[in-house]
Design an enzyme around this catalytic site. Structure first.
Site, PDB file in Angstrom:
ATOM      1  N   ASP A 106       0.733  -1.372  -0.076  1.00  0.00           N
ATOM      2  CA  ASP A 106      -0.362  -0.469   0.023  1.00  0.00           C
ATOM      3  C   ASP A 106       1.183   1.339  -0.439  1.00  0.00           C
ATOM      4  OD1 ASP A 106       1.309  -0.112   2.760  1.00  0.00           O
ATOM      5  OD2 ASP A 106      -1.343  -0.417   3.451  1.00  0.00           O
ATOM      6  N   LYS A 157       3.707   3.041  17.170  1.00  0.00           N
ATOM      7  CA  LYS A 157       2.989   4.253  18.321  1.00  0.00           C
ATOM      8  C   LYS A 157       2.714   4.460  19.393  1.00  0.00           C
ATOM      9  CE  LYS A 157      -1.218   2.751  15.449  1.00  0.00           C
ATOM     10  NZ  LYS A 157      -0.530   1.320  15.395  1.00  0.00           N
ATOM     11  N   ASP A 221       1.540   6.074   1.787  1.00  0.00           N
ATOM     12  CA  ASP A 221       0.807   5.100   2.464  1.00  0.00           C
ATOM     13  C   ASP A 221      -0.512   5.426   1.836  1.00  0.00           C
ATOM     14  OD1 ASP A 221      -1.385   3.493   4.093  1.00  0.00           O
ATOM     15  OD2 ASP A 221      -0.551   4.303   5.451  1.00  0.00           O
TER      16      ASP A 221
HETATM   17  P1  GTP Z   1      -5.874  -2.368   7.728  1.00  0.00           P
HETATM   18  O1  GTP Z   1      -6.160  -3.187   8.208  1.00  0.00           O
HETATM   19  O2  GTP Z   1      -5.832  -1.099   7.356  1.00  0.00           O
HETATM   20  O3  GTP Z   1      -4.824  -1.856   8.683  1.00  0.00           O
HETATM   21  O4  GTP Z   1      -4.820  -2.788   6.249  1.00  0.00           O
HETATM   22  P2  GTP Z   1      -3.305  -3.914   5.965  1.00  0.00           P
HETATM   23  O5  GTP Z   1      -4.422  -5.203   6.150  1.00  0.00           O
HETATM   24  O6  GTP Z   1      -3.368  -3.986   4.655  1.00  0.00           O
HETATM   25  O7  GTP Z   1      -2.605  -4.404   7.358  1.00  0.00           O
HETATM   26  P3  GTP Z   1      -1.153  -3.150   7.011  1.00  0.00           P
HETATM   27  O8  GTP Z   1      -1.895  -1.734   6.546  1.00  0.00           O
HETATM   28  O9  GTP Z   1      -0.668  -3.544   8.515  1.00  0.00           O
HETATM   29  O10 GTP Z   1      -0.695  -4.474   6.458  1.00  0.00           O
HETATM   30  C1  GTP Z   1       0.282  -3.711   6.174  1.00  0.00           C
HETATM   31  C2  GTP Z   1       0.968  -4.460   4.811  1.00  0.00           C
HETATM   32  O11 GTP Z   1       1.321  -5.631   4.406  1.00  0.00           O
HETATM   33  C3  GTP Z   1      -0.245  -4.212   4.088  1.00  0.00           C
HETATM   34  O12 GTP Z   1       0.263  -4.231   2.143  1.00  0.00           O
HETATM   35  C4  GTP Z   1      -1.026  -5.909   3.397  1.00  0.00           C
HETATM   36  O13 GTP Z   1      -1.447  -6.227   2.489  1.00  0.00           O
HETATM   37  C5  GTP Z   1       0.221  -6.641   3.992  1.00  0.00           C
HETATM   38  N1  GTP Z   1      -0.290  -7.312   4.995  1.00  0.00           N
HETATM   39  C6  GTP Z   1      -0.219  -7.662   6.309  1.00  0.00           C
HETATM   40  N2  GTP Z   1      -0.776  -8.660   6.759  1.00  0.00           N
HETATM   41  C7  GTP Z   1      -1.009  -9.378   6.068  1.00  0.00           C
HETATM   42  C8  GTP Z   1       0.046 -11.061   5.948  1.00  0.00           C
HETATM   43  O14 GTP Z   1      -0.406 -11.746   6.343  1.00  0.00           O
HETATM   44  N3  GTP Z   1      -0.155 -11.508   5.080  1.00  0.00           N
HETATM   45  C9  GTP Z   1       0.481 -11.018   3.851  1.00  0.00           C
HETATM   46  N4  GTP Z   1       0.866 -11.714   2.652  1.00  0.00           N
HETATM   47  N5  GTP Z   1       0.757  -9.718   3.394  1.00  0.00           N
HETATM   48  C10 GTP Z   1      -0.261  -8.883   5.243  1.00  0.00           C
END
Ligand code: GTP
Length: 346
Positions: A106, A157, A221
């Protein structure tokens, strides 16, 4: 060197946009978001790219398969359960073990990865993390580094007193270069987070861990609706450059309609007489009826904005209906197929 894009998160903060469209493929200026990341990797000749998926993997694979030639060999790997960012990296690792550039799925950036790779090599680092300065780091993962660039501390945080003590404003920018030795710190098949588990472990073991600061190049982001909309505005006002915007799509714009030169229309849009589209991005097949106004907004494909309706500073997903004389107020985010009745204010 290989690329790995972590694209398995649920994207909860970007709901309702991500209910039917996973965050990695939400349209940004009418292109699936991941294409921007693949392009940044391709620019440094990284064309062996793995997409690590978990949430709605088939949709992501489908969208990318339809996107035509990506100029890279893209592999899809789907976790049986979400494994966290670090666990996903371990799960996607294949033989031969190679240096890997990891991207959070993202992050929108036009940063020159060549410089980051050079920095990683010059430091003989086992891990390099990109950082970016922000005005208020309290919502993010703050990372402090020393004068030589060595990573000193991670604070997720941070509280005001911690911010004062550390006197740093650089946050994790979600881009890492990792040597295969990092894989050995992550147990196979287990859920691990880079931020909470893997990076603190690298620090504790005193492995060469460096921070590369992206400060002159664009970084954002796109994980919240505000930030997603701002990313579009950055493209339109020229804050973000270096990517092609398709302005040649064929649309049917009435002579008496106004579409300013900043706006981008997708294929097959219909803009009726006296309608105004200002500083906005419309997806394919959007209809803007007579005397309607769309300003500073993003509207996804096949939505309809009826006569005299007003949409400002809003994001409207796919196949929505905005009734006649309706007002969609700044900050509104509508999910797919939302319908705003005539004369309503949303
Ligand atoms: P929020 O639910 O809005 O916090 O978004 P998110 O689910 O994308 O979580 P976050 O922004 O913390 O994740 C950062 C990046 O890691 C993003 O590009 C996610 O797609 C990826 N990501 C988070 N958790 C996982 C996971 O369990 N597996 C994989 N493959 N990617 C993950």
């Amino acid at each position: 060197m290989k690329g790995l894009i972590l694209a398995g998160g649920k994207g909860t903060r970007l709901r309702p946009l991500t209910v039917f469209t996973p965050k990695p493929v939400v349209p940004v200026i009418n292109k699936p978001f991941l294409l921007y990341q693949i392009e940044v990797l391709r620019r440094v000749r990284i064309t062996d790219i793995t997409l690590s998926l978990s949430y709605q993997p088939d949709k992501i694979e489908g969208v990318l398969n339809e996107a035509g030639d990506l100029g890279a060999k893209v592999h899809f790997i789907t976790e049986p359960n979400p494994m966290g960012t670090g666990g996903a990296y371990r799960f996607a690792a294949a033989d031969p073990r190679e240096t890997t550039i990891v991207f959070n799925g993202d992050i929108l950036t036009n940063c020159d990865l060549k410089k980051m790779i050079g920095f990683h090599k010059a430091n003989k680092a086992e891990a390099t993390i990109a950082l970016t300065p922000v005005e208020d780091p309290s919502r993010y993962g703050l990372v402090a580094s020393g004068p030589s660039g060595a990573v000193l501390e991670f604070l997720e945080k941070p509280k005001p007193e911690e911010l004062q003590r550390v006197a740093a404003n650089t946050i994790n920018a979600g881009i890492y270069i990792l040597e295969p030795s990092i894989l050995d710190l992550i147990p196979e098949g287990e859920n691990r987070s880079f931020e909470y588990n893997v990076f603190p472990d690298i620090l504790a073991r005193k492995m060469p861990f460096f921070a590369y600061v992206i400060d002159k190049e664009y970084w954002r982001d796109i994980g919240t609706p505000e930030s997603y909309l701002s990313a579009h505005m950055d493209f339109l006002n020229g804050t973000l450059t270096g990517f092609d915007i398709d302005r040649d799509a064929r649309s049917d714009v009435a002579t008496a309609a106004t579409v300013d030169r900043l706006s981008v229309l997708g294929e097959g849009c219909v803009i009726k007489p006296s309608a105004r589209v200002l500083n906005s991005v419309l997806g394919p097949g959007v209809h803007v009826e007579e005397k309607a106004v769309v300003e500073d907004s993003v509207v996804w494909s096949h939505s309809r904005i009826s006569n005299f309706a007003e949409v400002r500073d809003a994001v409207i997903a796919r196949s929505c209906y905005i009734g006649r004389n309706a007002v969609v107020r700044p900050g509104t985010v509508l999910g797919d197929k939302a319908s705003i009745p005539d004369y309503s204010k949303a």
